[in-house]
Design a protein around this motif. Structure first.
Motif, PDB file in Angstrom:
ATOM      1  N   GLY A 362       0.502  -0.662  -0.102  1.00 54.79           N
ATOM      2  CA  GLY A 362      -0.389   0.288   0.044  1.00 54.79           C
ATOM      3  C   GLY A 362       0.726   1.462   0.454  1.00 54.79           C
ATOM      4  O   GLY A 362       0.183   2.235  -0.806  1.00 54.79           O
ATOM      5  N   SER A 363       1.682   1.150   0.881  1.00 55.15           N
ATOM      6  CA  SER A 363       3.191   2.373   0.897  1.00 55.15           C
ATOM      7  C   SER A 363       3.846   2.755  -0.535  1.00 55.15           C
ATOM      8  O   SER A 363       3.482   3.850  -1.060  1.00 55.15           O
ATOM      9  CB  SER A 363       4.030   2.681   1.993  1.00 55.15           C
ATOM     10  N   TYR A 364       3.467   1.737  -1.460  1.00 56.36           N
ATOM     11  CA  TYR A 364       4.324   2.019  -2.939  1.00 56.36           C
ATOM     12  C   TYR A 364       3.405   2.218  -3.508  1.00 56.36           C
ATOM     13  O   TYR A 364       3.573   3.618  -4.273  1.00 56.36           O
ATOM     14  CB  TYR A 364       5.125   0.118  -3.357  1.00 56.36           C
ATOM     15  N   LEU A 365       1.280   1.790  -3.507  1.00 53.67           N
ATOM     16  CA  LEU A 365       0.719   2.629  -3.862  1.00 53.67           C
ATOM     17  C   LEU A 365       1.321   4.320  -3.769  1.00 53.67           C
ATOM     18  O   LEU A 365       0.296   4.440  -4.746  1.00 53.67           O
ATOM     19  CB  LEU A 365       0.004   2.140  -3.761  1.00 53.67           C
ATOM     20  N   ASP A 366       1.035   4.374  -2.671  1.00 56.15           N
ATOM     21  CA  ASP A 366       1.003   5.657  -2.033  1.00 56.15           C
ATOM     22  C   ASP A 366       2.201   6.677  -2.900  1.00 56.15           C
ATOM     23  O   ASP A 366       1.312   7.718  -3.459  1.00 56.15           O
ATOM     24  CB  ASP A 366       0.783   6.119  -1.076  1.00 56.15           C
ATOM     25  N   ILE A 367       3.088   6.015  -2.881  1.00 55.49           N
ATOM     26  CA  ILE A 367       4.075   6.517  -3.442  1.00 55.49           C
ATOM     27  C   ILE A 367       4.256   7.274  -4.919  1.00 55.49           C
ATOM     28  O   ILE A 367       4.966   8.183  -5.781  1.00 55.49           O
ATOM     29  CB  ILE A 367       5.926   6.306  -3.070  1.00 55.49           C
ATOM     30  N   ALA A 368       4.404   5.927  -5.341  1.00 58.89           N
ATOM     31  CA  ALA A 368       3.034   5.921  -7.001  1.00 58.89           C
ATOM     32  C   ALA A 368       2.366   7.115  -7.701  1.00 58.89           C
ATOM     33  O   ALA A 368       2.808   7.702  -8.638  1.00 58.89           O
ATOM     34  CB  ALA A 368       3.035   4.365  -7.151  1.00 58.89           C
ATOM     35  N   PHE A 369       1.795   7.508  -6.456  1.00 57.67           N
ATOM     36  CA  PHE A 369       0.231   8.233  -7.009  1.00 57.67           C
ATOM     37  C   PHE A 369       0.567   9.099  -6.444  1.00 57.67           C
ATOM     38  O   PHE A 369      -0.526  10.597  -7.299  1.00 57.67           O
ATOM     39  CB  PHE A 369      -1.028   7.479  -6.415  1.00 57.67           C
ATOM     40  N   HIS A 370       1.206   9.771  -5.906  1.00 57.24           N
ATOM     41  CA  HIS A 370       1.105  11.350  -4.761  1.00 57.24           C
ATOM     42  C   HIS A 370       2.116  11.414  -4.485  1.00 57.24           C
ATOM     43  O   HIS A 370       2.852  13.137  -4.475  1.00 57.24           O
ATOM     44  CB  HIS A 370       0.622  10.782  -2.946  1.00 57.24           C
ATOM     45  N   SER A 371       3.849  11.262  -4.887  1.00 61.97           N
ATOM     46  CA  SER A 371       4.801  12.034  -4.680  1.00 61.97           C
ATOM     47  C   SER A 371       5.162  12.542  -5.655  1.00 61.97           C
ATOM     48  O   SER A 371       4.556  11.654  -7.366  1.00 61.97           O
ATOM     49  CB  SER A 371       5.908  10.523  -4.691  1.00 61.97           C
ATOM     50  N   LYS A 379      10.472   3.673  -8.887  1.00 60.68           N
ATOM     51  CA  LYS A 379      10.538   2.655  -8.330  1.00 60.68           C
ATOM     52  C   LYS A 379       8.800   2.335  -7.575  1.00 60.68           C
ATOM     53  O   LYS A 379       9.196   0.723  -7.770  1.00 60.68           O
ATOM     54  CB  LYS A 379      11.484   2.370  -7.625  1.00 60.68           C
ATOM     55  N   ALA A 380       8.769   2.807  -6.950  1.00 57.63           N
ATOM     56  CA  ALA A 380       7.521   2.372  -7.068  1.00 57.63           C
ATOM     57  C   ALA A 380       6.292   2.224  -7.616  1.00 57.63           C
ATOM     58  O   ALA A 380       5.685   1.088  -7.410  1.00 57.63           O
ATOM     59  CB  ALA A 380       6.489   3.630  -5.868  1.00 57.63           C
ATOM     60  N   ASP A 381       5.960   1.975  -8.847  1.00 57.63           N
ATOM     61  CA  ASP A 381       5.475   1.403  -9.861  1.00 57.63           C
ATOM     62  C   ASP A 381       5.511   0.409 -10.093  1.00 57.63           C
ATOM     63  O   ASP A 381       5.341  -0.750 -10.137  1.00 57.63           O
ATOM     64  CB  ASP A 381       6.058   2.403 -11.250  1.00 57.63           C
ATOM     65  N   ILE A 382       7.531  -0.218 -10.065  1.00 53.20           N
ATOM     66  CA  ILE A 382       7.944  -1.514 -10.291  1.00 53.20           C
ATOM     67  C   ILE A 382       7.345  -2.128  -9.162  1.00 53.20           C
ATOM     68  O   ILE A 382       7.536  -4.321  -9.180  1.00 53.20           O
ATOM     69  CB  ILE A 382       9.424  -1.476 -10.779  1.00 53.20           C
ATOM     70  N   MET A 383       7.620  -1.759  -8.111  1.00 46.96           N
ATOM     71  CA  MET A 383       7.440  -2.543  -6.297  1.00 46.96           C
ATOM     72  C   MET A 383       6.064  -3.097  -6.064  1.00 46.96           C
ATOM     73  O   MET A 383       5.485  -4.096  -5.895  1.00 46.96           O
ATOM     74  CB  MET A 383       7.876  -1.520  -5.492  1.00 46.96           C
ATOM     75  N   SER A 384       5.777  -2.176  -6.746  1.00 50.80           N
ATOM     76  CA  SER A 384       3.974  -2.263  -7.229  1.00 50.80           C
ATOM     77  C   SER A 384       3.402  -3.494  -8.071  1.00 50.80           C
ATOM     78  O   SER A 384       2.830  -4.555  -8.220  1.00 50.80           O
ATOM     79  CB  SER A 384       2.946  -0.676  -7.564  1.00 50.80           C
ATOM     80  N   LYS A 454      13.395  -9.660 -18.088  1.00 43.57           N
ATOM     81  CA  LYS A 454      15.211 -10.435 -17.508  1.00 43.57           C
ATOM     82  C   LYS A 454      15.101 -10.297 -16.263  1.00 43.57           C
ATOM     83  O   LYS A 454      16.256  -9.431 -15.830  1.00 43.57           O
ATOM     84  CB  LYS A 454      15.905 -10.103 -19.077  1.00 43.57           C
ATOM     85  N   GLY A 455      14.555 -10.295 -15.482  1.00 40.64           N
ATOM     86  CA  GLY A 455      14.904 -10.011 -14.396  1.00 40.64           C
ATOM     87  C   GLY A 455      15.250  -8.500 -13.354  1.00 40.64           C
ATOM     88  O   GLY A 455      15.574  -8.781 -12.553  1.00 40.64           O
ATOM     89  N   GLU A 456      14.202  -7.666 -14.391  1.00 38.06           N
ATOM     90  CA  GLU A 456      14.831  -5.825 -14.212  1.00 38.06           C
ATOM     91  C   GLU A 456      13.666  -5.561 -12.872  1.00 38.06           C
ATOM     92  O   GLU A 456      13.959  -5.364 -11.475  1.00 38.06           O
ATOM     93  CB  GLU A 456      14.156  -5.346 -14.694  1.00 38.06           C
ATOM     94  N   PHE A 457      12.131  -6.130 -12.352  1.00 35.48           N
ATOM     95  CA  PHE A 457      11.586  -6.600 -12.102  1.00 35.48           C
ATOM     96  C   PHE A 457      12.149  -7.125 -10.686  1.00 35.48           C
ATOM     97  O   PHE A 457      12.481  -6.297  -9.213  1.00 35.48           O
ATOM     98  CB  PHE A 457      10.412  -6.534 -12.045  1.00 35.48           C
ATOM     99  N   LEU A 458      12.819  -8.183 -10.844  1.00 34.82           N
ATOM    100  CA  LEU A 458      13.542  -8.482  -9.580  1.00 34.82           C
ATOM    101  C   LEU A 458      14.778  -7.897  -8.385  1.00 34.82           C
ATOM    102  O   LEU A 458      14.594  -7.599  -7.454  1.00 34.82           O
ATOM    103  CB  LEU A 458      13.918 -10.183 -10.329  1.00 34.82           C
ATOM    104  N   ASN A 459      15.246  -7.450  -9.817  1.00 30.25           N
ATOM    105  CA  ASN A 459      16.168  -6.517  -8.968  1.00 30.25           C
ATOM    106  C   ASN A 459      15.967  -5.517  -8.172  1.00 30.25           C
ATOM    107  O   ASN A 459      16.508  -5.169  -7.376  1.00 30.25           O
ATOM    108  CB  ASN A 459      17.613  -6.302 -10.417  1.00 30.25           C
ATOM    109  N   VAL A 460      15.249  -4.690  -8.689  1.00 30.81           N
ATOM    110  CA  VAL A 460      14.387  -3.525  -7.896  1.00 30.81           C
ATOM    111  C   VAL A 460      13.797  -3.935  -6.253  1.00 30.81           C
ATOM    112  O   VAL A 460      14.345  -3.661  -5.491  1.00 30.81           O
ATOM    113  CB  VAL A 460      13.406  -3.035  -8.767  1.00 30.81           C
ATOM    114  N   PHE A 461      13.523  -4.999  -6.360  1.00 30.16           N
ATOM    115  CA  PHE A 461      12.748  -5.783  -5.884  1.00 30.16           C
ATOM    116  C   PHE A 461      14.008  -6.165  -4.180  1.00 30.16           C
ATOM    117  O   PHE A 461      13.966  -5.940  -2.895  1.00 30.16           O
ATOM    118  CB  PHE A 461      12.036  -7.205  -5.757  1.00 30.16           C
ATOM    119  N   LEU A 462      14.679  -7.484  -5.188  1.00 31.44           N
ATOM    120  CA  LEU A 462      15.391  -7.269  -4.463  1.00 31.44           C
ATOM    121  C   LEU A 462      17.030  -6.080  -3.785  1.00 31.44           C
ATOM    122  O   LEU A 462      17.407  -6.816  -2.395  1.00 31.44           O
ATOM    123  CB  LEU A 462      16.827  -8.050  -5.377  1.00 31.44           C
ATOM    124  N   SER A 463      17.212  -4.930  -4.238  1.00 27.06           N
ATOM    125  CA  SER A 463      17.777  -3.611  -3.828  1.00 27.06           C
ATOM    126  C   SER A 463      17.073  -3.472  -2.867  1.00 27.06           C
ATOM    127  O   SER A 463      17.510  -2.639  -1.643  1.00 27.06           O
ATOM    128  CB  SER A 463      18.275  -2.891  -5.016  1.00 27.06           C
TER     129      SER A 463
END
Length: 564
Positions: A362-371, A379-384, A454-463
């Motif tokens: 939910g906090s990532y959705l908040d950042i994606a919509f409001h930041s 980053k928040a879009d990818i994590m969401s 090719k794992g871009e979203f996973l890399n953001v998640f892991l980071s």
């Protein structure tokens, strides 16, 4: 028993684990909100759940919805509860303040939804669909459309529905046949039939605003030829008043295994008048704005029912005397038997970690919509995108397992009507199916979110996780999480590599991969909660790491068996 809103546990996540006021410090839309406000809202939500929703849950299930002459009547007490819901401002929690919303974070709203799903899942679904329709129009409607529909949707005076599925087109929406033909006045006439429409017809709101997917005459075949239309039950005049009845009507309601007080409708359109939302042939893109929020909401249904089942099972285990305990007490409360302790601890392990993931997502959705920070939004879009299929599928798989465990604690009493446990199982089962089956969620995660980029979203998640781990003191559980993250990275790369030679690999391992990833995510969140609790959660955390997390071993072996 009466539901006990877990406000203290929720505020622990808000204040200590995720520190939402700090996390949202740079977001102007949330500048006036603080922990005192968040706590007060959760307290009131708990009172509403316990005092208004829970008393009509069982009776609503027993009475169900009724259809007569095209009119759906909800169970006794639902209209009055809905009016209290509207008057309490619960529909407007996260909506745009420019149209009457309160603009509070989604990270708070997920906790409110959990309480409402715990106490009355059928009732909660009406508001959930309205919130999704609101979000779609906020994101894709033109200004005239927003001014015309949003204020009454946000207040709850009107409700919303999502009309996607057809008898021959469920998960494959590219097969849908509903047609839309343009009229001289810029509106469209829609012909077709939709099934499984939650809240498609009911007697609680004065108007229902349907978001409908249909094809224009020149539409290409498949999913790229779908457009989105707003189709009101009653026309809305230029001054905002209610006009004549539109030609969209309920032809039948489904008789279901569970959620019986939620009206699940067949909706027939015979020249129904609608208006295009967004560009032509871009309906799926528009609808995914609504669907992704709905997927999180439906995931929370699993957490909410799991929590209610856990509370009832714990209460029963404290009171029910059966057998001899290891300390010799006889007859002993069920809670003193090791296997019952295992069951209760497993339920709690899923519930607490799921709740934490809901707030995190939910906090990532908040950042994606409001930041206003472009990098933070990206980053928040990818994590969401990465976390949404995990949340929807694993919350509901774990929720269903939790509800069946709760039923098991009751033994034979869990199978009969009077104790209420069988209703949780029935109500929870649908959550694994609708808003995209859990198999579809797994394919989305491994196909679109892992292999395709090719794992871009996973890399953001892991980071994101690794950066946070740097702030957590060293411990056995921290080392365990670090090792699991390495395993996840290596296994994911093997899947990506294998997909080049075997395009079917994603299909073969998708569900196991989602569960594997979810459990590792839960391990990180349990570690984060353990660290924030300063020792008070160590016993519960240790149970998760010793007994529940061990499932990753079998999942990993299962996945590797399909890799060359």
């Amino acid at each position: 028993m009466q539901y006990q809103a877990p406000v203290d546990d929720m505020m622990f996540l808000v204040k200590d684990v995720f520190k939402l006021t700090d996390r949202f410090a740079g977001i102007a839309d949330f500048a006036e909100f603080d922990n005192d406000l968040y706590g007060a809202i959760l307290e009131e939500a708990g009172k509403f759940a316990t005092g208004v929703l829970q008393p009509i849950n069982r009776s609503g299930d027993e009475e169900g919805c009724r259809l007569q002459d095209g009119v759906v009547t909800t169970p006794e007490g639902f209209k009055e509860a809905y009016q209290s819901y509207v008057e309490g401002g619960w529909q407007s929690i996260t909506a745009d303040p420019n149209y009457g919303g309160q603009g509070l974070p989604k990270a708070l709203h997920v906790l409110i939804e959990e309480m409402f799903y715990s106490t009355n899942t059928s009732f909660c679904l009406y508001g959930s669909l309205t919130a999704g329709a609101t979000q779609l129009l906020q994101a894709h409607g033109d200004e005239q459309m927003k001014e015309k529909y949003l204020p009454n949707l946000i207040s709850g005076q009107w409700s919303g529905s999502m009309c996607l599925t057809e008898a021959h087109a469920g998960s494959d929406l590219g097969l849908l046949k509903t047609k839309a033909t343009e009229n001289d006045d810029g509106s469209y006439s829609l012909e077709g039939s939709k099934i499984f429409i939650t809240g498609g017809e009911h007697d609680m709101a004065e108007n229902i605003i349907h978001l409908v997917l249909a094809r224009l005459p020149d539409a290409p075949e498949g999913p790229k030829g779908i457009s989105c239309f707003i189709v009101p039950k009653f026309m809305v005049n230029d001054d905002g008043s209610i006009g004549e009845r539109n030609a969209i009507r309920c032809g039948a309601i489904e008789h279901k295994m569970g959620i019986k007080a939620s009206s699940t409708c067949v909706m027939n359109m015979d020249g129904a008048k609608g208006w295009l939302v967004g560009p032509p042939h871009q309906g799926l893109r528009c609808m995914f704005t609504m669907m992704n929020l709905e997927r999180l909401s439906i995931g929370i249904q699993g957490i909410g029912l799991g929590e209610m089942s856990f509370q009832q099972a714990t209460n029963y285990a404290n009171e029910r005397l059966q057998g001899r305990a290891t300390d010799g007490e006889a007859p002993a409360p069920l809670k003193k038997h090791g296997d019952v302790q295992r069951m209760l601890n497993t339920m709690e392990s899923f519930n607490k970690a799921g709740r934490a993931l809901a707030v995190w997502l939910g906090s990532y959705l908040d950042i994606a919509f409001h930041s206003e920070d472009g990098d933070a939004v990206k980053k928040a879009d990818i994590m969401s995108a990465w976390l949404t299929p995990i949340a929807k599928a694993y919350f509901t798989d774990a929720g269903y397992e939790t509800c069946t465990i709760g039923q098991q604690v009751f033994g034979g009493h869990g199978y009969v009507r009077e104790w209420g446990m069988e209703q949780h199982v029935r109500d929870c089962r649908i959550a694994q199916i609708y808003e995209g089956t859990n198999g579809i969620q797994a394919l989305d995660l491994i196909g679109r979110k892992l292999i395709a980029n090719k794992g871009e979203f996973l890399n953001v998640f892991l980071s994101e996780i690794k950066a946070d781990l740097n702030r957590i003191d060293s411990s056995d559980h921290k080392h365990q999480v670090e090792e699991l993250l390495t395993d996840l990275e290596e296994l994911s790369q093997k899947i990506i590599n294998e997909s080049s030679n075997n395009p079917e690999i994603g299909q073969l391992v998708a569900c196991d991969y989602l569960h594997y990833t979810a459990l590792i995510t839960y391990a990180y969140l349990w570690l984060k909660m353990e660290s924030a609790a300063n020792g008070t959660l160590d016993e519960k955390s240790s149970f998760f790491f010793k007994r529940v997390l061990a499932r990753v071993l079998g999942l990993k072996a299962s996945i590797e068996s399909e890799l060359s």
